[in-house]
Design a protein around this motif. Sequence first.
Motif, short mmCIF file in Angstrom:
data_model
loop_
_atom_site.label_atom_id
_atom_site.label_comp_id
_atom_site.label_asym_id
_atom_site.label_seq_id
_atom_site.Cartn_x
_atom_site.Cartn_y
_atom_site.Cartn_z
N GLU A 99 0.84 -1.20 0.00
CA GLU A 99 0.00 0.00 0.00
C GLU A 99 0.87 1.25 0.00
OE1 GLU A 99 -2.28 0.19 3.57
OE2 GLU A 99 -3.70 1.67 2.81
N LEU A 100 0.39 2.28 -0.66
CA LEU A 100 1.07 3.59 -0.60
C LEU A 100 0.05 4.65 -0.18
CD1 LEU A 100 3.63 5.29 -1.13
CD2 LEU A 100 2.73 5.73 -3.41
N LEU A 101 0.39 5.35 0.90
CA LEU A 101 -0.44 6.45 1.37
C LEU A 101 0.34 7.75 1.16
CD1 LEU A 101 -1.53 4.81 4.74
CD2 LEU A 101 -2.96 5.09 2.74
N VAL A 102 -0.37 8.79 0.76
CA VAL A 102 0.29 10.08 0.52
C VAL A 102 -0.33 11.13 1.44
CG1 VAL A 102 0.64 11.92 -1.16
CG2 VAL A 102 0.96 9.56 -1.84
N GLY A 103 0.53 11.85 2.14
CA GLY A 103 0.06 12.90 3.05
C GLY A 103 1.07 13.09 4.18
N GLY A 104 1.01 14.26 4.79
CA GLY A 104 1.97 14.57 5.84
C GLY A 104 1.64 13.95 7.18
N THR A 105 0.37 13.64 7.38
CA THR A 105 -0.06 13.06 8.66
C THR A 105 -1.04 11.91 8.39
OG1 THR A 105 -1.95 14.56 8.76
CG2 THR A 105 0.09 15.31 9.82
N GLY A 165 -4.50 13.27 7.47
CA GLY A 165 -4.67 13.89 6.15
C GLY A 165 -4.23 13.01 5.01
N ALA A 166 -3.92 11.74 5.31
CA ALA A 166 -3.36 10.88 4.26
C ALA A 166 -4.45 10.34 3.33
CB ALA A 166 -2.62 9.72 4.89
N ARG A 167 -4.00 10.03 2.11
CA ARG A 167 -4.92 9.49 1.11
C ARG A 167 -4.25 8.26 0.50
NH1 ARG A 167 -4.95 10.87 -4.53
NH2 ARG A 167 -3.18 12.27 -4.48
N ARG A 168 -5.05 7.19 0.33
CA ARG A 168 -4.51 5.94 -0.25
C ARG A 168 -4.47 6.10 -1.76
NH1 ARG A 168 -8.13 2.04 1.70
NH2 ARG A 168 -6.78 1.77 3.51
N VAL A 169 -3.29 5.96 -2.33
CA VAL A 169 -3.17 6.12 -3.78
C VAL A 169 -2.98 4.79 -4.50
CG1 VAL A 169 -2.35 8.50 -3.67
CG2 VAL A 169 -0.70 6.64 -3.65
N ALA A 170 -2.57 3.75 -3.78
CA ALA A 170 -2.45 2.42 -4.41
C ALA A 170 -2.47 1.36 -3.33
CB ALA A 170 -1.15 2.33 -5.21
N ALA A 210 10.08 10.16 3.67
CA ALA A 210 10.51 11.41 4.30
C ALA A 210 11.56 12.11 3.47
CB ALA A 210 11.06 11.11 5.69
N THR A 211 11.42 13.44 3.38
CA THR A 211 12.50 14.26 2.84
C THR A 211 13.25 14.84 4.03
OG1 THR A 211 11.22 16.29 2.83
CG2 THR A 211 11.00 14.87 0.90
N SER A 212 14.21 15.72 3.77
CA SER A 212 14.97 16.28 4.88
C SER A 212 14.10 17.17 5.76
CB SER A 212 16.16 17.08 4.34
OG SER A 212 15.68 18.05 3.44
N SER A 213 12.97 17.64 5.22
CA SER A 213 12.19 18.60 5.98
C SER A 213 10.79 18.12 6.35
CB SER A 213 12.06 19.90 5.18
OG SER A 213 11.47 19.63 3.94
N GLU A 214 10.27 17.11 5.67
CA GLU A 214 8.89 16.72 5.97
C GLU A 214 8.62 15.28 5.57
OE1 GLU A 214 6.10 18.87 3.50
OE2 GLU A 214 7.61 19.07 1.95
N THR A 215 7.48 14.77 6.04
CA THR A 215 7.03 13.43 5.66
C THR A 215 5.95 13.57 4.60
OG1 THR A 215 7.52 12.60 7.86
CG2 THR A 215 6.01 11.30 6.53
N LEU A 216 6.13 12.82 3.51
CA LEU A 216 5.21 12.97 2.39
C LEU A 216 4.22 11.82 2.28
CD1 LEU A 216 7.83 14.09 -0.28
CD2 LEU A 216 6.28 15.54 0.99
#
Lengths: 498, 121
Positions: free
Chosen positions: A156-162, A165-170, A201-207
């Motif tokens: 599974e892949l979820l997209v969102g910072g928290t 607020g996350a959304r399942r994309v696959a 995660a990037t250096s500044s946030e979780t995607l």
Amino acid sequence: MTGDTLRRLGELALEGLPGPRLPGIVLDILVRESHAAGGLLLRAGTVVARQGTAGTEPAGDEGAIELLPGPEPWHLRLVGGPAPEDGALAAARLALRMWELGTALREARLGERLRLWELDAIRTLASSIVGILDPETLGTELTTSLVMLMGVRRAELLVGGTPEGARRVAVFGRPPSDGTDAAAAWREGITTDRLLARPLATSSETLGLVLVADKEARTGSQPFSEDDQRLLELFAVQAAVALENARLYRASLEKERLDRELAVAAEVQAYLQPPEFPEMAGYRIATFRRPARFVAGDCFTVSPRAGGVEVMLADVSGKGVGAGLLAASLQSGARLLAGLDEPLAETAGRLGRTLHETTEPHQFATAVLVRCGEDGRVTFVNAGHPPAFVLRGDLRIEQVDSTGLPLGLLPESAWTERTLILRPGDRIVLYTDGLTEAEDASGEELGIGNLAQIVAAAAREEGEVLCAAVVERVERHTGGRPFTDDVTVVVIERTPAG
Amino acid sequence: MTAEKPTPRAEVVPGGITVVEATDYINNEAGQLLADAAKAHFGRERPVLLFDLSATRIINSIGVSILLELLEDILDRKGTMAFCNVSPTIARTFDIMGVAQYARIFPDRATALEALGGHDG
């Protein structure tokens, strides 16, 4: 023992990569050699091959002949026959050892190819993510690769910072995120025998978050290994880069769109304020404008009238597009009202009321309205604007200070009018506070007095040259640093023909 | 995207070729069912087996290893294993994992049957 038995076993041992049926063939040869009714070949106590009547014999190596020692020893159990001769057993041992080596070699090659497959999948993902701009496509690519390489039943892949607020994309199979500790997964990932989750995660946030569950074994399932964790982390890095790329690309497109819109807005505003004006009996207009951004909050109107001209210069509070829109509205109003020929103070009142009714309470505009008559009579209304300069032919300077509050500050307000006579050669210099508030290197503002001196010093110039000379001298004050506010200069000159 | 329950279909077409239609996802269970379906038709010394992967989108590492074992078994019996209608992703996987080195790969079933000496019944 027959020579044929030895020859067959020897040939089996010498085959390059003995096939999976070899243990059965070895057993068959040994059973025939011993004239037994059947037999079993066991490896680590597990039946690898059966022959003849041994089909119902129990497994286990008790009472059997040890063929090969080791961590997974081989045993032979014959039914109804003597033990094979030593030579046959030695040949059988050789064949089985070679089979073991061949199997180990095949497994090593398979492992090596699996690593290559992983690398290829990562490389493919890394190269394709440059072109993947939507998270759904990325998610499908990613989960498919994970299912294939890791042999998992669910991904599974979820997209969102928290988590909220996350959304399942696959997703492949039942979502692994169901019933997991979302906060922990987003914070630091999850590692259990049945589930792996890694934040993107990037250096500044979780995607986002990538999850896999239920790793398959040949039969059933098996715990995730350290290699699995490493692989998922590699994929998580790739996915994070892809998502960040997509986000930056979208931001870049949005900025490009905004820039285009701003350029159009600036073009429209420039059109509303043409640099040249029609010939007017008795007066000549020169202007200079330099917006601090694409769209300026400064604006002016020049409305020719019988034997004269009406000019408004205004400075709307704020900057950018919002101020620009308000400036455009003010321009339209001033142009319409210029044709009514009502007292200038009333014109200011109408503009002020409209501005107050149609804008937020904190928005207002300073403005100076100038009506120049055929006989040289000039009427001023200065609504909170910096003083207008009247530059006489003998280079003396007079000031027309504010005669009331800025437009739109209050619902109702009153302005007094100031009138003077402009003789041929006299000029009125209007400007916005972008000039008087221009700062030098130490942060000191130019001020009205210094600007008046600058205007006086440039007074021998005419028209646009005078405007440019004033601005150039102010730039000397700033040390060449760009103005932080819009700058506009309007010069009204009474010409000799008037 | 969901994992479907594997139900492979196998038949022997004229020419003695065993054609097995694989399912959407070849994993451990589906892979073993495929191998079992294929082995059930190993009626002769030199089996010829054709896997039609037109419905297959994903094959995992265990599915590949099962196919490799089956391939080894078939080669041991001097037989032939072939695939048709293979997606680019799976073709790439077969290439890397060494399946393509020993098995034949055809663009479609008709081409495969013609090359293998059989035809659809």
